[in-house]
Write an enzyme that holds these catalytic residues in place. Structure first.
Site, PDB file in Angstrom:
ATOM      1  N   TRP A 188     -49.293  -1.359  26.689  1.00 55.05           N
ATOM      2  CA  TRP A 188     -49.283  -2.671  26.030  1.00 55.05           C
ATOM      3  C   TRP A 188     -47.882  -3.266  26.139  1.00 55.05           C
ATOM      4  O   TRP A 188     -46.886  -2.536  26.049  1.00 55.05           O
ATOM      5  CB  TRP A 188     -49.630  -2.515  24.546  1.00 55.05           C
ATOM      6  CG  TRP A 188     -51.103  -2.597  24.245  1.00 55.05           C
ATOM      7  CD1 TRP A 188     -52.052  -1.678  24.581  1.00 55.05           C
ATOM      8  CD2 TRP A 188     -51.770  -3.645  23.540  1.00 55.05           C
ATOM      9  NE1 TRP A 188     -53.282  -2.082  24.125  1.00 55.05           N
ATOM     10  CE2 TRP A 188     -53.146  -3.280  23.479  1.00 55.05           C
ATOM     11  CE3 TRP A 188     -51.366  -4.840  22.944  1.00 55.05           C
ATOM     12  CZ2 TRP A 188     -54.100  -4.079  22.851  1.00 55.05           C
ATOM     13  CZ3 TRP A 188     -52.322  -5.622  22.319  1.00 55.05           C
ATOM     14  CH2 TRP A 188     -53.665  -5.254  22.285  1.00 55.05           C
ATOM     15  N   LEU A 212     -44.799  -2.245  19.595  1.00 54.95           N
ATOM     16  CA  LEU A 212     -45.799  -2.854  18.714  1.00 54.95           C
ATOM     17  C   LEU A 212     -45.280  -4.211  18.267  1.00 54.95           C
ATOM     18  O   LEU A 212     -44.126  -4.328  17.818  1.00 54.95           O
ATOM     19  CB  LEU A 212     -46.039  -1.950  17.503  1.00 54.95           C
ATOM     20  CG  LEU A 212     -46.869  -0.709  17.819  1.00 54.95           C
ATOM     21  CD1 LEU A 212     -46.632   0.387  16.791  1.00 54.95           C
ATOM     22  CD2 LEU A 212     -48.351  -1.063  17.883  1.00 54.95           C
ATOM     23  N   SER A 246     -51.734 -10.993  13.289  1.00 52.89           N
ATOM     24  CA  SER A 246     -52.107 -11.656  12.034  1.00 52.89           C
ATOM     25  C   SER A 246     -52.920 -10.750  11.100  1.00 52.89           C
ATOM     26  O   SER A 246     -53.368 -11.192  10.047  1.00 52.89           O
ATOM     27  CB  SER A 246     -52.893 -12.932  12.352  1.00 52.89           C
ATOM     28  OG  SER A 246     -53.966 -12.607  13.207  1.00 52.89           O
ATOM     29  N   HIS A 302     -53.211  -4.465  11.361  1.00 55.01           N
ATOM     30  CA  HIS A 302     -53.207  -3.503  12.456  1.00 55.01           C
ATOM     31  C   HIS A 302     -51.817  -2.917  12.714  1.00 55.01           C
ATOM     32  O   HIS A 302     -51.621  -1.703  12.818  1.00 55.01           O
ATOM     33  CB  HIS A 302     -53.701  -4.254  13.693  1.00 55.01           C
ATOM     34  CG  HIS A 302     -54.207  -3.380  14.772  1.00 55.01           C
ATOM     35  ND1 HIS A 302     -53.406  -2.955  15.788  1.00 55.01           N
ATOM     36  CD2 HIS A 302     -55.426  -2.851  15.002  1.00 55.01           C
ATOM     37  CE1 HIS A 302     -54.110  -2.206  16.618  1.00 55.01           C
ATOM     38  NE2 HIS A 302     -55.339  -2.122  16.158  1.00 55.01           N
ATOM     39  N   PHE A 312     -37.512   8.743  19.103  1.00 56.16           N
ATOM     40  CA  PHE A 312     -38.307   7.633  18.548  1.00 56.16           C
ATOM     41  C   PHE A 312     -38.140   6.393  19.425  1.00 56.16           C
ATOM     42  O   PHE A 312     -37.311   5.525  19.173  1.00 56.16           O
ATOM     43  CB  PHE A 312     -37.886   7.342  17.104  1.00 56.16           C
ATOM     44  CG  PHE A 312     -38.815   6.391  16.412  1.00 56.16           C
ATOM     45  CD1 PHE A 312     -40.146   6.701  16.217  1.00 56.16           C
ATOM     46  CD2 PHE A 312     -38.356   5.159  15.957  1.00 56.16           C
ATOM     47  CE1 PHE A 312     -41.018   5.807  15.592  1.00 56.16           C
ATOM     48  CE2 PHE A 312     -39.207   4.261  15.320  1.00 56.16           C
ATOM     49  CZ  PHE A 312     -40.537   4.591  15.139  1.00 56.16           C
ATOM     50  N   ARG A 340     -34.491  -6.445  22.580  1.00 61.00           N
ATOM     51  CA  ARG A 340     -34.184  -5.013  22.430  1.00 61.00           C
ATOM     52  C   ARG A 340     -34.467  -4.208  23.696  1.00 61.00           C
ATOM     53  O   ARG A 340     -34.077  -3.051  23.791  1.00 61.00           O
ATOM     54  CB  ARG A 340     -34.945  -4.451  21.222  1.00 61.00           C
ATOM     55  CG  ARG A 340     -34.310  -4.887  19.926  1.00 61.00           C
ATOM     56  CD  ARG A 340     -35.239  -4.863  18.746  1.00 61.00           C
ATOM     57  NE  ARG A 340     -34.540  -5.329  17.546  1.00 61.00           N
ATOM     58  CZ  ARG A 340     -34.294  -6.615  17.264  1.00 61.00           C
ATOM     59  NH1 ARG A 340     -34.688  -7.576  18.089  1.00 61.00           N
ATOM     60  NH2 ARG A 340     -33.634  -6.954  16.173  1.00 61.00           N
TER      61      ARG A 340
END
Ligand code: DLZ
Length: 158
Positions: free
Chosen positions: A27, A86, A90, A93, A118, A132
């Site tokens: 993703w 991630l 809205s 999740h 991490f 980032r």
């Protein structure tokens, strides 16, 4: 001015015998690709050999904890850098996945007695993530920090 990110390394680490697994989610692939490239670049700067870097992918961030466990079993690596991004939408999740994944990745270290880095960005906007990952100017690529962290966490406790 204080610069956010990893401070100066506390000693010289030679990663020539360190075997690293990178497991990335698919993703938000623009962000992910940059983070993975940053991690690999830093691993090489720490002398980790190309043949000792194993890269695999999973569909999304939720799959990272199980996949991380499997990376240790399948590839016998010393450390895994799970990389995911991630981005808040809205619904709730985002909150559930952030919490579940970060908790499981932390616990895995104690279950397996192996370091797990991490490598999860949990961002409110895509722009925050691109910054980032070093795709947009203004921040450094956090994947580089994770690469350095992986080598240190293997060698420090030997
Ligand atoms: C479903 C989902 C959503 C909405 N957002 C993200 C995201 O921002 N980043 C990410 O890595 N994965 C996302 N996913 C997919 C889940 O992590 C997971 O792959 C699916 O729910 C299948 O278990």
């Amino acid at each position: 001015m204080a610069v956010k990110g990893l401070g100066k390394v506390d000693q010289q680490y030679d990663g020539k015998d360190v075997k690293v697994g990178i497991l990335h989610a698919r993703w938000n692939n623009k962000v992910i690709d940059a983070l993975v490239a940053g991690a690999i670049q830093k691993l090489k700067e720490f002398n980790v050999r190309e043949e000792n870097i194993v890269v695999e992918s999973v569909p999304g961030a939720y799959e990272l904890p199980y996949g991380t466990k499997k990376m240790f079993e399948k590839h016998g690596v010393d450390v895994v850098i799970p990389i995911g991004c991630l981005i808040k939408g809205s619904t709730m999740h985002f909150e559930y996945i952030c919490e579940a994944v970060s908790t499981q990745l932390m616990q895995l270290q104690f279950q397996l007695d192996k370091p797990v880095i991490f490598g999860l960005l949990t961002c409110l906007t895509e722009e925050q993530a691109l910054l980032r990952a070093g795709v947009l100017p203004g921040m450094h690529n956090h994947g580089e920090d994770w690469g350095a962290c992986a080598v240190e966490m293997v060698l420090k406790w030997k």
